[in-house]
Write a protein that holds these residues in place. Structure first.
Motif, short mmCIF file in Angstrom:
data_model
loop_
_atom_site.label_atom_id
_atom_site.label_comp_id
_atom_site.label_asym_id
_atom_site.label_seq_id
_atom_site.Cartn_x
_atom_site.Cartn_y
_atom_site.Cartn_z
N TYR A 11 104.79 42.52 -97.28
CA TYR A 11 106.23 42.18 -96.71
C TYR A 11 106.19 40.60 -96.83
N ASP A 12 105.91 40.17 -97.23
CA ASP A 12 106.22 38.74 -96.90
C ASP A 12 104.85 37.77 -97.21
N ILE A 13 104.94 37.03 -97.72
CA ILE A 13 103.37 35.84 -98.74
C ILE A 13 104.42 34.31 -98.37
N LYS A 14 104.21 33.56 -97.36
CA LYS A 14 103.68 32.16 -97.82
C LYS A 14 103.14 31.57 -98.84
N PRO A 15 103.48 31.15 -99.67
CA PRO A 15 102.43 30.35 -100.72
C PRO A 15 101.83 29.23 -100.15
N ASN A 16 100.53 28.40 -100.49
CA ASN A 16 100.52 27.07 -99.43
C ASN A 16 100.65 26.12 -100.50
N LYS A 17 100.63 25.23 -99.02
CA LYS A 17 101.16 23.76 -99.80
C LYS A 17 100.24 22.70 -99.90
N ILE A 18 100.16 21.57 -100.96
CA ILE A 18 98.52 21.08 -101.46
C ILE A 18 99.41 19.95 -100.43
N ASN A 65 81.33 39.02 -92.40
CA ASN A 65 80.44 39.14 -93.21
C ASN A 65 80.85 37.51 -94.00
N LYS A 66 81.68 36.98 -93.58
CA LYS A 66 82.20 35.65 -93.95
C LYS A 66 82.45 35.50 -95.36
N LYS A 67 83.27 36.58 -96.12
CA LYS A 67 83.09 36.74 -97.30
C LYS A 67 84.15 35.41 -98.27
N ILE A 68 83.63 35.02 -98.69
CA ILE A 68 84.63 34.36 -100.12
C ILE A 68 85.17 34.88 -100.74
N LEU A 69 85.98 35.54 -100.87
CA LEU A 69 86.92 36.43 -102.04
C LEU A 69 87.85 35.71 -103.05
N THR A 70 87.95 36.42 -104.07
CA THR A 70 89.13 35.90 -105.10
C THR A 70 90.44 36.64 -104.94
N PHE A 71 91.43 35.93 -104.72
CA PHE A 71 92.77 36.63 -104.30
C PHE A 71 93.21 35.99 -105.45
N LYS A 72 94.57 36.78 -106.05
CA LYS A 72 95.61 36.64 -106.94
C LYS A 72 96.88 36.80 -105.80
N VAL A 73 97.72 35.89 -106.53
CA VAL A 73 99.27 36.18 -105.67
C VAL A 73 100.41 35.98 -107.30
N THR A 74 100.84 37.16 -107.18
CA THR A 74 101.62 37.82 -108.32
C THR A 74 103.50 37.66 -108.31
#
Length: 131
Positions: A11-18, A65-74
């Motif tokens: 529904y919503d994505i708030k992108p990251n801030k550096i 499982n403390k997983k580090i995953l690859t995510f992609k926001v398009t």
């Protein structure tokens, strides 16, 4: 290439801030505070999704499982033009998860909120014109 898991009904994505850490370099003889840039932090991505049992089980597994995953926001570049969407790809892990988004509202679909902490530097691939 990386394999991505599609999250149910986003529904919503708030992108990251550096943000960049501040390294203090002030010396006793300095006339004013002095500093220099330190290591950048690429922040967090906040996502609101539909609450679906299978997705909740999947996310709970990532946490356990403390997983580090690859995510992609398009992002849709130019609707209807045939342009390929721009996408930001990043490694990350689930920092917070609210399976019911903190509240249930009358006449609304149950929603979950997810905070993904980015680790490392994301890559942004610009969309390309369609044929």
């Amino acid at each position: 290439g990386a394999t991505f898991v599609a999250l149910s009904a986003v529904y919503d994505i708030k992108p990251n801030k550096i943000s960049v850490k501040q390294v203090e370099t002030t010396k006793l003889a300095s006339a004013a505070d002095e500093s220099q840039p330190g290591t950048p932090d690429h922040g967090e991505v906040f996502v609101t999704i539909a609450t679906i049992a299978a997705t909740t089980t999947l996310i709970n597994g990532w946490i356990a499982n403390k997983k580090i995953l690859t995510f992609k926001v398009t992002m849709d570049d130019e609707a209807g033009t045939g342009a390929v969407d721009t996408g930001e790809t990043f490694l990350g892990w689930v920092k917070e998860y609210e399976p019911l988004g903190g509240e249930l509202k009358k006449d609304e679909v149950a929603k979950s909120t997810l905070t993904l902490k980015i680790t490392g530097v994301p890559t942004l691939a610009a969309g390309t014109p369609g044929s």
